[in-house]
Write a protein that holds these residues in place. Structure first.
Motif, mmCIF file in Angstrom:
data_model
loop_
_atom_site.group_PDB
_atom_site.id
_atom_site.type_symbol
_atom_site.label_atom_id
_atom_site.label_comp_id
_atom_site.label_asym_id
_atom_site.label_seq_id
_atom_site.Cartn_x
_atom_site.Cartn_y
_atom_site.Cartn_z
ATOM 1 N N ASN B 122 0.841 -1.189 0.000
ATOM 2 C CA ASN B 122 0.000 0.000 0.000
ATOM 3 C C ASN B 122 0.885 1.252 0.000
ATOM 4 O O ASN B 122 1.653 1.477 0.934
ATOM 5 N N GLY B 124 0.128 4.224 0.493
ATOM 6 C CA GLY B 124 -0.213 5.108 1.607
ATOM 7 C C GLY B 124 0.567 4.717 2.849
ATOM 8 O O GLY B 124 1.183 5.557 3.512
ATOM 9 N N PHE B 125 0.596 3.416 3.151
ATOM 10 C CA PHE B 125 1.367 2.954 4.310
ATOM 11 C C PHE B 125 2.853 3.118 4.084
ATOM 12 O O PHE B 125 3.600 3.382 5.015
ATOM 13 N N TRP B 127 4.144 5.532 2.600
ATOM 14 C CA TRP B 127 4.410 6.919 2.971
ATOM 15 C C TRP B 127 4.445 7.082 4.498
ATOM 16 O O TRP B 127 5.353 7.709 5.038
ATOM 17 N N VAL B 128 3.464 6.500 5.163
ATOM 18 C CA VAL B 128 3.405 6.612 6.629
ATOM 19 C C VAL B 128 4.708 6.100 7.240
ATOM 20 O O VAL B 128 5.296 6.726 8.131
ATOM 21 N N ALA B 129 5.206 4.955 6.727
ATOM 22 C CA ALA B 129 6.418 4.358 7.276
ATOM 23 C C ALA B 129 7.636 5.242 7.005
ATOM 24 O O ALA B 129 8.478 5.434 7.888
ATOM 25 N N GLU B 131 7.698 8.468 6.485
ATOM 26 C CA GLU B 131 7.589 9.649 7.352
ATOM 27 C C GLU B 131 8.057 9.292 8.767
ATOM 28 O O GLU B 131 8.768 10.052 9.420
ATOM 29 N N ALA B 132 7.677 8.091 9.231
ATOM 30 C CA ALA B 132 8.077 7.686 10.575
ATOM 31 C C ALA B 132 9.590 7.496 10.690
ATOM 32 O O ALA B 132 10.152 7.679 11.773
ATOM 33 N N ILE B 135 11.127 10.633 12.051
ATOM 34 C CA ILE B 135 10.935 10.855 13.479
ATOM 35 C C ILE B 135 11.876 9.973 14.289
ATOM 36 O O ILE B 135 12.580 10.444 15.179
ATOM 37 N N PHE B 168 3.389 13.124 0.080
ATOM 38 C CA PHE B 168 2.014 12.714 0.366
ATOM 39 C C PHE B 168 1.033 13.466 -0.535
ATOM 40 O O PHE B 168 0.068 12.878 -1.027
#
Lengths: 218, 483
Positions: B122, B124-125, B127-129, B131-132, B135, B168
């Motif tokens: 995915n 979208g995920f 991207w989430v990963a 981005e993480a 951090i 994103f």
């Protein structure tokens, strides 16, 4: 029905963009924080509007999350940080107010230009708000790059995220909810870590003016 | 057990272990090391499954094709190196217990986010990963708090987060394109679904999306002109983190670019997609190579060399199937070489107490093994035989001529030569000369040299031949990216 929906969405998107533009002529972090809070609430209103007219239940949840996280929690945390550094004001950004406003209006025009194919390809009644959302993304990007205080940069970044959320809601009634949750989690964690760093910068440099961060200039 | 569980769970378990064992004890570090090897063997298992013609999936969420397998191998390998050689394993490594604990928690979360990013289907995920990753890694840069490291991490977290936010925006725009054509569907962010739909998508919308995605993930990959955070972050981070950031984080960001390139070039046409990638690639190569000359700090020297190599990989991605083959081989070589170099640089820094090139001399006499490996690694990085990068750069040049791009290749060769000369001068200064006063002679912990010598051996093997299992994997990747 469709036209009420479309007009309401454009009105709300314009408001969101206006709160973003407010960053350019106001000084002082408290003003920025309240602009961000109002913008987040307007964004939640957009989500609720689309949820109502577009018959999409999940967007009500997104609206609720927006109110709780970006409308209440993050502004509250920002206020706490701001009080610690009360003397720190955005007095002299890299770009002055008049120039900033000219640049911002050019950016909004540019947003209209690049979003034309997207608006043309979309069948949704919300599509007319898309260039405004892209305008907010570009203006926020400009805020992040042209301001000197770490805290102002954080608010600019949060507005950039709002712009993208607006883009997703208007263009496709939001990304799938489970992905949305991941994005929210990232946004919150990212914000908290940035907040920690604002404190660390203050601890190490005695100011949150990133202009003082020049040790690594080569 | 599913190979995905075996790949992803060890880093989470290690992070949890470091979180609950307070105060930190060295056994946590050893457990972390053993678990990291477990993840590495899971990656090898994935690799074998892919070679057998299989594409392991777990629901709609996880999927590993050849491209994922290569990245999983690189990430888990470098994460294992960092786990064994990072703070909190050896006796006297200059970090206290609190610092070791912080490192173990966040470095493992960092590894987890990268492994998840390369195995999820995915986007979208993905991207989430990614981005993480910003951090989890930014927290570790000022492990030794100093003005420079706080500044570096601020730049990194701000530029990285803004860049990734733009990626994103690009993802969302591509999602519109799909939704406008096929309606909403919970699978519509899956890469496989997007790829199959690609021929029917609107080219103008996809073009806009791809530009945003390229700038966004390109920022994380250190592509010029968004690279300004990279030399600071890579030089100020603790050695083990620099190894992970330079060795594989850049590769993971490039992975995201490659995934999207594979979709975008079907929609908007090969020429245009490759043009965008090649432009950023050449600019990065130029800025990286020219900046090598003026560096006074050896960790920054390595960081600029990373920008140079990321640029080179992008140029390869724009040269058709042969180019993709060369680019992915280069990415593998870079992962091995750069993680080894940053870990060695950490040893040099620990002994000389300075990161200035002028402060380091007589390295070969002070630490013969470290110095020897450092020299070998540097020669590998600038593309000399018998090391792997010579082979991948040679393959790239051949791909360029085969694709009919002699001008691009001419530029690439000229820039590589410029970088080459810049590095050689610095290297000589560090290796020879008198031993500075106050620097003790003799290797420190010898066992730590074993995995590093292993890296050098891998580079040498890759410089003599491309083993069949790797060659097949790379051919499969080329089929995915440039069919």
């Amino acid at each position: 029905m469709e036209t009420v929906f479309a007009r309401l969405v454009v009105l709300e998107s314009s408001l969101a963009l206006l709160f973003g533009l407010g960053m350019l002529w106001r000084r002082g972090v408290p003003a920025y924080i309240s602009a961000f809070r109002w913008q987040s609430l307007v964004l939640a209103a957009v989500a609720a509007t689309v949820a109502h007219f577009g018959r999409d239940r999940e967007l009500y949840l997104v609206a609720a999350l927006l109110v709780v996280v970006k409308g209440v929690a993050i502004p509250w945390l920002l206020r706490g940080t701001e009080r610690r550094f009360a003397s720190e004001r955005e007095l002299a950004p890299y770009v002055n107010t008049a120039t900033s406003l000219v640049v911002a209006s050019l950016l909004v025009l540019f947003a209209y230009a690049i979003m034309r194919p997207v608006v043309a390809a979309s069948h949704l009644p919300t599509r007319t708000g898309l260039p405004l959302a892209m305008g907010l993304v570009l203006v926020s990007l400009f805020v992040v790059t042209s301001r000197k205080k770490a805290l102002t940069q954080v608010v600019g970044f949060l507005m950039l995220e709002n712009g993208i959320a607006l883009l997703a809601i208007l263009g496709a009634y939001g990304v799938p909810f489970i992905v949305e949750l991941g994005v929210f989690l990232d946004a919150l964690m990212g914000f908290l870590v940035m907040q920690i760093f604002v404190y660390r910068i203050h601890e190490t440099f005695d100011t949150i003016d990133v202009d003082q961060l020049d040790r690594l200039r080569h | 057990m599913s190979p995905f569980a075996l790949l992803l769970a060890p880093s989470l378990v290690s992070a949890l272990l470091a979180l609950v064992v307070r105060p930190y004890r060295r056994v946590v570090g050893w457990a972390n090391g053993v678990l990291s090897l477990l993840a590495f063997s899971a990656a090898i298992h994935l690799w074998a499954r892919v070679l057998a013609g299989d594409t392991p999936v777990a629901g709609d969420l996880l999927r590993a094709d050849a491209l994922s397998a290569l990245l999983a191998l690189c990430v888990s390998g470098v994460a294992a190196l960092a786990a064994w050689l990072g703070p909190g394993v050896g006796a006297d490594d200059g970090y206290d217990r609190g610092q070791a604990r912080t490192f173990r928690i966040f470095a493992n979360l960092f590894a987890f986010t990268m492994l998840f990013a390369v195995t999820t289907d995915n986007v979208g995920f993905m991207w989430v990963a990614i981005e993480a990753t910003t951090i989890t890694s930014a927290v570790l840069i000022p492990l030794h708090a100093s003005r420079a490291s706080v500044e570096a991490s601020w730049k990194y977290i701000l530029i990285g987060s803004v860049g990734i936010a733009l990626a994103f925006a690009g993802t969302v725009i591509a999602y519109f394109d799909f939704v406008a054509m096929a309606g909403r569907d919970h699978l519509s962010l899956n890469w496989t679904v997007l790829r199959d739909a690609a021929p029917a998508l609107d080219p103008q919308v996809m073009q806009l999306a791809f530009v945003f995605i390229l700038i966004g993930y390109g920022t994380k990959a250190g592509l010029a002109p968004m690279h300004t955070w990279l030399p600071d972050a890579h030089s100020e981070a603790p050695a083990a983190l620099s190894a992970m950031m330079s060795g594989v984080l850049l590769a993971v960001a490039l992975y995201a670019v490659v995934r999207w390139q594979a979709v975008a070039q079907v929609t908007i046409g090969r020429g245009l997609a490759e043009g965008f990638v090649a432009m950023l690639g050449l600019l990065s190569l130029a800025i990286g190579a020219l900046s090598l000359w003026s560096q006074r700090n050896y960790k920054r020297l390595l960081a600029y060399s990373s920008i140079e190599h990321t640029g080179l990989v992008c140029v390869g991605l724009a040269l058709g199937p042969l180019g993709v083959f060369a680019a992915m081989l280069h990415l593998l070589n870079h992962s091995v070489a750069k993680s080894m170099m940053f870990l060695l640089a950490g040893r040099v820094l620990h002994r000389y107490r300075t990161a200035e090139i002028s402060g380091v001399s007589g390295l070969l006499r002070v630490m013969p093994w470290t110095g020897g490996l450092f020299a070998a690694g540097m020669l590998a990085v600038i593309g000399l035989p018998p090391f792997g990068m010579f082979v991948s750069e040679f393959a790239l040049v051949r791909a360029g001529f085969a694709a009919g791009r002699p001008v691009v290749i001419g530029l690439v060769l000229a820039l590589l030569a410029i970088g080459f000369v810049g590095v050689i001068a610095h290297l000589n200064r560090m290796l020879y000369g008198p031993v500075p006063a106050g620097v003790s002679v003799g290797e420190g912990s010898r066992w730590a040299l074993v995995p590093l010598a292993g890296c050098a051996a891998v580079l040498m093997v890759l410089g003599l031949t491309v083993p069949a299992p790797i060659e097949t994997l790379l051919v499969r990747i080329a089929e995915i990216v440039a069919p």
